[in-house]
Enzyme design. Sequence first.
Site, PDB file in Angstrom:
ATOM      1  N   SER A  64      -2.379   3.328 -13.499  1.00  9.96           N
ATOM      2  CA  SER A  64      -1.254   2.419 -13.812  1.00  9.96           C
ATOM      3  C   SER A  64      -1.627   1.481 -14.955  1.00  9.96           C
ATOM      4  O   SER A  64      -0.788   1.130 -15.794  1.00  9.96           O
ATOM      5  CB  SER A  64      -0.833   1.620 -12.567  1.00  9.96           C
ATOM      6  OG  SER A  64      -1.771   0.605 -12.246  1.00  9.96           O
ATOM      7  N   LYS A  65      -2.898   1.091 -15.009  1.00  6.93           N
ATOM      8  CA  LYS A  65      -3.336   0.170 -16.073  1.00  6.93           C
ATOM      9  C   LYS A  65      -3.532   0.927 -17.395  1.00  6.93           C
ATOM     10  O   LYS A  65      -3.278   0.380 -18.471  1.00  6.93           O
ATOM     11  CB  LYS A  65      -4.617  -0.555 -15.647  1.00  6.93           C
ATOM     12  CG  LYS A  65      -4.397  -1.537 -14.484  1.00  6.93           C
ATOM     13  CD  LYS A  65      -3.398  -2.624 -14.847  1.00  6.93           C
ATOM     14  CE  LYS A  65      -3.340  -3.746 -13.819  1.00  6.93           C
ATOM     15  NZ  LYS A  65      -2.396  -4.816 -14.199  1.00  6.93           N
ATOM     16  N   TYR A  89      -4.762   2.889  -9.398  1.00  8.75           N
ATOM     17  CA  TYR A  89      -4.596   1.608 -10.112  1.00  8.75           C
ATOM     18  C   TYR A  89      -5.036   1.774 -11.571  1.00  8.75           C
ATOM     19  O   TYR A  89      -4.365   1.316 -12.495  1.00  8.75           O
ATOM     20  CB  TYR A  89      -5.429   0.548  -9.399  1.00  8.75           C
ATOM     21  CG  TYR A  89      -5.564  -0.797 -10.077  1.00  8.75           C
ATOM     22  CD1 TYR A  89      -4.554  -1.750  -9.987  1.00  8.75           C
ATOM     23  CD2 TYR A  89      -6.726  -1.134 -10.776  1.00  8.75           C
ATOM     24  CE1 TYR A  89      -4.692  -3.003 -10.580  1.00  8.75           C
ATOM     25  CE2 TYR A  89      -6.872  -2.381 -11.371  1.00  8.75           C
ATOM     26  CZ  TYR A  89      -5.860  -3.312 -11.268  1.00  8.75           C
ATOM     27  OH  TYR A  89      -5.994  -4.550 -11.855  1.00  8.75           O
ATOM     28  N   SER A 138      -6.454  -3.929 -17.278  1.00 11.44           N
ATOM     29  CA  SER A 138      -7.711  -4.109 -16.548  1.00 11.44           C
ATOM     30  C   SER A 138      -8.743  -3.227 -17.240  1.00 11.44           C
ATOM     31  O   SER A 138      -8.384  -2.184 -17.814  1.00 11.44           O
ATOM     32  CB  SER A 138      -7.534  -3.636 -15.102  1.00 11.44           C
ATOM     33  OG  SER A 138      -8.799  -3.496 -14.474  1.00 11.44           O
TER      34      SER A 138
HETATM   35  N1  NAD Z   1      -8.749 -10.432 -10.536  1.00 11.67           N
HETATM   36  C1  NAD Z   1      -9.313  -9.409 -11.146  1.00 11.67           C
HETATM   37  O1  NAD Z   1     -10.512  -9.138 -10.935  1.00 11.67           O
HETATM   38  C2  NAD Z   1      -8.521  -8.560 -12.119  1.00 11.67           C
HETATM   39  C3  NAD Z   1      -9.218  -7.592 -12.841  1.00 11.67           C
HETATM   40  C4  NAD Z   1      -8.545  -6.803 -13.744  1.00 11.67           C
HETATM   41  C5  NAD Z   1      -7.186  -6.973 -13.931  1.00 11.67           C
HETATM   42  N2  NAD Z   1      -6.526  -7.926 -13.215  1.00 11.67           N
HETATM   43  C6  NAD Z   1      -5.078  -8.028 -13.450  1.00 11.67           C
HETATM   44  O2  NAD Z   1      -4.751  -9.373 -13.750  1.00 11.67           O
HETATM   45  C7  NAD Z   1      -3.402  -9.622 -13.358  1.00 11.67           C
HETATM   46  C8  NAD Z   1      -3.338 -10.893 -12.525  1.00 11.67           C
HETATM   47  O3  NAD Z   1      -4.079 -10.654 -11.334  1.00 11.67           O
HETATM   48  P1  NAD Z   1      -4.773 -11.834 -10.503  1.00 11.67           P
HETATM   49  O4  NAD Z   1      -6.165 -11.430 -10.335  1.00 11.67           O
HETATM   50  O5  NAD Z   1      -4.419 -13.148 -11.084  1.00 11.67           O
HETATM   51  O6  NAD Z   1      -4.045 -11.598  -9.095  1.00 11.67           O
HETATM   52  P2  NAD Z   1      -3.402 -12.614  -8.048  1.00 11.67           P
HETATM   53  O7  NAD Z   1      -3.187 -11.803  -6.805  1.00 11.67           O
HETATM   54  O8  NAD Z   1      -4.164 -13.874  -7.967  1.00 11.67           O
HETATM   55  O9  NAD Z   1      -1.983 -12.922  -8.707  1.00 11.67           O
HETATM   56  C9  NAD Z   1      -1.014 -11.906  -8.845  1.00 11.67           C
HETATM   57  C10 NAD Z   1       0.363 -12.526  -8.725  1.00 11.67           C
HETATM   58  O10 NAD Z   1       1.327 -11.453  -8.830  1.00 11.67           O
HETATM   59  C11 NAD Z   1       2.322 -11.708  -7.863  1.00 11.67           C
HETATM   60  N3  NAD Z   1       2.970 -10.469  -7.419  1.00 11.67           N
HETATM   61  C12 NAD Z   1       2.418  -9.458  -6.707  1.00 11.67           C
HETATM   62  N4  NAD Z   1       3.369  -8.588  -6.361  1.00 11.67           N
HETATM   63  C13 NAD Z   1       4.538  -9.039  -6.886  1.00 11.67           C
HETATM   64  C14 NAD Z   1       5.871  -8.559  -6.866  1.00 11.67           C
HETATM   65  N5  NAD Z   1       6.223  -7.442  -6.205  1.00 11.67           N
HETATM   66  N6  NAD Z   1       6.819  -9.259  -7.515  1.00 11.67           N
HETATM   67  C15 NAD Z   1       6.495 -10.415  -8.165  1.00 11.67           C
HETATM   68  N7  NAD Z   1       5.254 -10.936  -8.201  1.00 11.67           N
HETATM   69  C16 NAD Z   1       4.286 -10.236  -7.561  1.00 11.67           C
HETATM   70  C17 NAD Z   1       1.578 -12.316  -6.670  1.00 11.67           C
HETATM   71  O11 NAD Z   1       2.452 -13.004  -5.779  1.00 11.67           O
HETATM   72  C18 NAD Z   1       0.589 -13.221  -7.377  1.00 11.67           C
HETATM   73  O12 NAD Z   1       1.097 -14.521  -7.558  1.00 11.67           O
HETATM   74  C19 NAD Z   1      -2.925  -8.366 -12.633  1.00 11.67           C
HETATM   75  O13 NAD Z   1      -2.150  -7.572 -13.495  1.00 11.67           O
HETATM   76  C20 NAD Z   1      -4.209  -7.669 -12.262  1.00 11.67           C
HETATM   77  O14 NAD Z   1      -4.050  -6.268 -12.111  1.00 11.67           O
HETATM   78  C21 NAD Z   1      -7.162  -8.725 -12.321  1.00 11.67           C
END
Ligand code: NAD
Length: 264
Positions: free
Chosen positions: A171-172, A168, A155
């Site tokens: 962790s990232k 968070y 992230s």
């Molecule tokens: N959306 C944002 O703005 C954003 C920004 C920066 C980074 N990210 C990163 O992108 C990645 C994807 O995030 P997203 O936005 O698509 O989120 P999202 O919540 O839409 O999808 C995340 C998925 O991870 C799964 N998950 C969560 N906990 C779990 C567990 N214990 N075991 C197995 N699966 C699990 C969830 O069920 C979900 O399907 C993540 O690593 C997130 O930190 C997202």
Amino acid sequence: MTKQCELGWREATDLSGKVVVVTGVASGIGRATAIQFAGAGATVYGGDINEAGGNEVVSQIREAGGKAQFVPVDLTDHDSIDRFVDTILDKTGKAVDVIASVAGWERVGPFLENTPDFWDRVISINYLAPVRMIHRFLPAMIERGQGARIVTVASDAGRVGSMGETFYSGSKGAIIAFTKSLARETARYGITANCVAPGVTDTPLFHDGIQNPKLKEALINAVPMRRLAKSSEPANMILYFATPAADFITGQVISVNGGLTMHG
Ligand SMILES: NC(=O)c1ccc[n+]([C@@H]2O[C@H](COP(=O)([O-])OP(=O)(O)OC[C@H]3O[C@@H](n4cnc5c(N)ncnc54)[C@H](O)[C@@H]3O)[C@@H](O)[C@H]2O)c1
């Protein structure tokens, strides 16, 4: 002339026949990544804790003529991660080409209001789970000897920090440093490791993780391109790192964020 220079763009971005593991397939960026890999001709093994959502994505891929299987996993549970890896190694005959570690979790709030349980959950899903999964898959990838690819998802918070995302961000930052060091260790096997750092992306994590509508608006206004990323946009970069076009790129972090942060 090197092999890479001889490849046309179409061949250099060909993913057909690749076996790809994607976590977080039930939603957001993981879902988009799985759909795009399958659309590019790869066979996808998708994991998630959300079985209904994961199976739905797999059905959607199959209906469109792609190849995918759902394998449940709870990334907070060591045994579940081990079962996930063993199932995929067994089903593929240990022939995994790409790991895309996309799943992640977060809830925005002041550091002083964090609880140790919250820290455990964040560090387990965002850092320790990908580390354990990659550690378990890597021997088979090295043995296969065909230039496997590892792509992690961090992230921008892990690069520059983020208000209300203190733990968070840590962790990232950890997954970024891990990916870079891993890239140094795996280079001798022809295996690359790179990291995609999304900015604010239009997924359930963004909408559920930030309760304050003013904060959401402020975040979008801080993006020079004035919008959230679509899930497919960071997914495109994950796919790129997995292609032959990225053969000579390793240990890199690319932000996909509409210019929110810019790195030299
Ligand atoms: N959306 C944002 O703005 C954003 C920004 C920066 C980074 N990210 C990163 O992108 C990645 C994807 O995030 P997203 O936005 O698509 O989120 P999202 O919540 O839409 O999808 C995340 C998925 O991870 C799964 N998950 C969560 N906990 C779990 C567990 N214990 N075991 C197995 N699966 C699990 C969830 O069920 C979900 O399907 C993540 O690593 C997130 O930190 C997202």
